[in-house]
Scaffold this active site. Sequence first.
Site, short mmCIF file in Angstrom:
data_model
loop_
_atom_site.label_atom_id
_atom_site.label_comp_id
_atom_site.label_asym_id
_atom_site.label_seq_id
_atom_site.Cartn_x
_atom_site.Cartn_y
_atom_site.Cartn_z
N VAL A 19 0.84 -1.21 0.00
CA VAL A 19 0.00 0.00 0.00
C VAL A 19 0.87 1.25 0.00
O VAL A 19 0.71 2.16 -0.83
CB VAL A 19 -0.96 0.01 1.22
CG1 VAL A 19 -1.62 1.37 1.38
CG2 VAL A 19 -2.03 -1.05 1.06
N GLU A 42 -7.43 2.70 1.86
CA GLU A 42 -6.94 2.29 0.56
C GLU A 42 -7.76 1.12 0.04
O GLU A 42 -8.04 0.19 0.79
CB GLU A 42 -5.48 1.88 0.72
CG GLU A 42 -4.79 1.64 -0.57
CD GLU A 42 -5.02 2.78 -1.53
OE1 GLU A 42 -4.42 3.84 -1.34
OE2 GLU A 42 -5.84 2.63 -2.47
N GLU A 94 -3.85 -6.21 -4.54
CA GLU A 94 -2.53 -6.68 -4.94
C GLU A 94 -2.64 -7.26 -6.35
O GLU A 94 -3.66 -7.84 -6.71
CB GLU A 94 -2.02 -7.77 -4.00
CG GLU A 94 -1.63 -7.21 -2.66
CD GLU A 94 -0.99 -8.26 -1.75
OE1 GLU A 94 -0.22 -9.10 -2.23
OE2 GLU A 94 -1.30 -8.22 -0.55
N LEU A 143 -17.75 -13.20 -7.60
CA LEU A 143 -18.65 -14.36 -7.56
C LEU A 143 -17.94 -15.58 -8.15
O LEU A 143 -18.59 -16.46 -8.69
CB LEU A 143 -19.95 -14.06 -8.31
CG LEU A 143 -20.93 -13.12 -7.61
CD1 LEU A 143 -22.15 -12.87 -8.48
CD2 LEU A 143 -21.38 -13.68 -6.25
N HIS A 144 -16.61 -15.61 -8.07
CA HIS A 144 -15.87 -16.77 -8.56
C HIS A 144 -15.60 -17.69 -7.39
O HIS A 144 -14.91 -17.29 -6.44
CB HIS A 144 -14.54 -16.36 -9.20
CG HIS A 144 -14.72 -15.44 -10.36
ND1 HIS A 144 -15.30 -15.85 -11.54
CD2 HIS A 144 -14.45 -14.13 -10.50
CE1 HIS A 144 -15.36 -14.82 -12.37
NE2 HIS A 144 -14.86 -13.77 -11.76
N CYS A 187 -5.59 -9.11 3.58
CA CYS A 187 -6.67 -8.16 3.88
C CYS A 187 -7.96 -8.82 4.35
O CYS A 187 -8.39 -8.61 5.48
CB CYS A 187 -6.94 -7.31 2.66
SG CYS A 187 -5.45 -6.51 2.06
N LYS A 227 -7.80 -10.84 7.65
CA LYS A 227 -7.48 -9.95 8.78
C LYS A 227 -8.65 -9.00 9.07
O LYS A 227 -9.05 -8.81 10.22
CB LYS A 227 -6.23 -9.14 8.41
CG LYS A 227 -5.93 -7.96 9.31
CD LYS A 227 -4.58 -7.36 8.99
CE LYS A 227 -4.57 -6.48 7.76
NZ LYS A 227 -5.16 -5.15 7.92
N LYS A 255 -3.44 -15.25 -4.83
CA LYS A 255 -4.14 -14.90 -6.07
C LYS A 255 -3.08 -14.71 -7.14
O LYS A 255 -1.89 -14.61 -6.81
CB LYS A 255 -4.98 -13.63 -5.87
CG LYS A 255 -4.15 -12.40 -5.52
CD LYS A 255 -5.00 -11.20 -5.25
CE LYS A 255 -5.19 -10.37 -6.48
NZ LYS A 255 -5.86 -9.10 -6.23
C1 UGA Z 1 -8.65 -6.75 -1.25
C2 UGA Z 1 -9.71 -5.81 -1.82
O1 UGA Z 1 -10.23 -6.34 -3.04
C3 UGA Z 1 -9.14 -4.42 -2.06
O2 UGA Z 1 -10.16 -3.52 -2.49
C4 UGA Z 1 -8.54 -3.90 -0.75
O3 UGA Z 1 -7.90 -2.62 -0.91
C5 UGA Z 1 -7.48 -4.88 -0.27
O4 UGA Z 1 -8.10 -6.17 -0.08
C6 UGA Z 1 -6.93 -4.37 1.04
O5 UGA Z 1 -7.68 -4.31 2.02
O6 UGA Z 1 -5.78 -3.90 1.08
P1 UGA Z 1 -6.61 -8.17 -2.29
O7 UGA Z 1 -6.58 -8.87 -0.96
O8 UGA Z 1 -5.35 -7.64 -2.84
O9 UGA Z 1 -7.64 -6.92 -2.24
O10 UGA Z 1 -7.16 -9.18 -3.38
P2 UGA Z 1 -8.60 -9.59 -3.97
O11 UGA Z 1 -8.53 -9.50 -5.43
O12 UGA Z 1 -9.69 -8.88 -3.30
O13 UGA Z 1 -8.66 -11.14 -3.59
C7 UGA Z 1 -8.68 -11.59 -2.24
C8 UGA Z 1 -8.93 -13.08 -2.18
O14 UGA Z 1 -10.25 -13.39 -2.60
C9 UGA Z 1 -8.00 -13.92 -3.07
O15 UGA Z 1 -7.58 -15.07 -2.36
C10 UGA Z 1 -8.87 -14.30 -4.25
O16 UGA Z 1 -8.50 -15.52 -4.85
C11 UGA Z 1 -10.23 -14.44 -3.56
N1 UGA Z 1 -11.36 -14.26 -4.51
C12 UGA Z 1 -11.59 -13.04 -5.07
C13 UGA Z 1 -12.19 -15.34 -4.78
O17 UGA Z 1 -11.98 -16.47 -4.26
N2 UGA Z 1 -13.26 -15.15 -5.62
C14 UGA Z 1 -13.52 -13.95 -6.19
O18 UGA Z 1 -14.51 -13.85 -6.94
C15 UGA Z 1 -12.68 -12.88 -5.92
#
Ligand code: UGA
Length: 450
Positions: A8, A153, A157, A255-256, A265, A268, A326
């Site tokens: 961040v 924020e 990532e 919705l995956h 994030c 936590k 991810k």
């Molecule tokens: C998340 C939020 O999306 C951001 O908006 C936020 O700023 C950030 O946390 C934070 O608090 O700093 P991030 O953790 O980087 O971002 O990644 P995401 O893309 O949100 O994915 C988080 C987890 O959810 C991953 O393990 C991903 O595989 C999972 N996920 C996401 C799913 O299993 N299905 C989905 O449809 C989307």
Amino acid sequence: MVVGTGYVGLVTGTCLADLGNFVTCVDSDLEKLKVLEECKSPFYEPGLEERLKRNIDAGRLTFTSSIRDTFQETDIFFNAVGTPPQESGESDLSYVYSVVNEFFDVYKELGCQDFKILVTKSTVPVGTGQEIISIRDSYGISDDQVAIVSNPEFLREGTAIYDFFHPDRIVIGSSNEKALDVAQELYSPLYRSETPIVRTSLQTSELSKYASNAFLATKISFINEMANLCELMGADVSDISKIMGMDGRIGKYFLHPGPGYGGSCFPKDTKALVHLSEKLGYDLKVVSAVEVVNESQKKRVMSYVLDYFDHDIAGKTFALLGLSFKPNTDDVREASSLTIIELLLKYGAKVKAFDPEVKSLTQFEDNQNFSIVSDSYEAAELSDAIILVTEWNTFRELDLIRLKASMNHPSLFFDLRNVYSPEKLSDAGFETYVIGRKLLSSSQKITQNG
Ligand code: UGA
């Protein structure tokens, strides 16, 4: 100035410099500073290194270990240090407060009189901004000298640079109107490109971050439960996601289904929000359930694995594709891969893993049954099952016939991210499991969570 060069802090600092500001990034880790000064990013984030270099070369971005160095000439200070979870679920705010105290110490020592703004970027519990105001007051410093602002924020990532320049909204919370004006002006290049800026109170701004992350986590746990239900009912979760997403009120994102959310994030922030609510005597039932579902989802594939092999997987070899939580990051914090590896090893299986960016996992380093190899095909060789954990693009174009040919028989393929259609995997000769779409043909129906 941005204090803390985690993803961040570093992305914010670099992108603010890209907008033409002079930015100093501060971190107490001298090794990290050395890496940064060489225009290298300490973590993998697409597009970051080229921007680091551009702004360092232009003299707009500098690094130091002390906030004193450019304190006098700095107007806005972003506190972007980590807030790791404690055992209880509560966020550890010691790094945040250490920066806050140092800020006021230096302000006093240098005899500053000019207006400065202390912005909290880290995700902090509601009430932290108010606590920072109390600390400021205890130094005898007024709101006219130092204003306290919350500016959460919303970057993800892996797409952090894009997200910085194309945010859905910018939230700034403060009771100081002048500080809100200055913060709004800082973001004005984005504001002019139509990004809505929401000016609100400190408390609302702080809570908005938790509320957003908890809601996104809720969508994920919800669709994961639908996927589990689809498996029992013979329905197809990929169509369910599509159909639900076509409803504008629901929205098509997040919705995956998968092996549970990970990262630094969602796990936590959901825990912290539940903890915060408990402290206020409120039982936050939905978010608590979201966490429970997520924990069992991380272990769910193991139920299928154990069921298939009659609970005896000692000596079997599993090829794990994807370790990061991810794609497009080398971050493995709270990654589902770790839970899966731990369970496989516990049952005496061997694990050969491949990830495009993660090249070591210290916690499993000493285990002879665990290795990280250099590509998907090497992982698959003489293995009994492939488990696709993270949907990196490179796993979308695998030569399935080649993979299958080098594996033991029968060859299992667990697709935890819906990357392949069940037909494609079956046609290549795999015993196939695709989350929410296809159970192994021999699998008994697993009705219990986890
Ligand atoms: C998340 C939020 O999306 C951001 O908006 C936020 O700023 C950030 O946390 C934070 O608090 O700093 P991030 O953790 O980087 O971002 O990644 P995401 O893309 O949100 O994915 C988080 C987890 O959810 C991953 O393990 C991903 O595989 C999972 N996920 C996401 C799913 O299993 N299905 C989905 O449809 C989307």
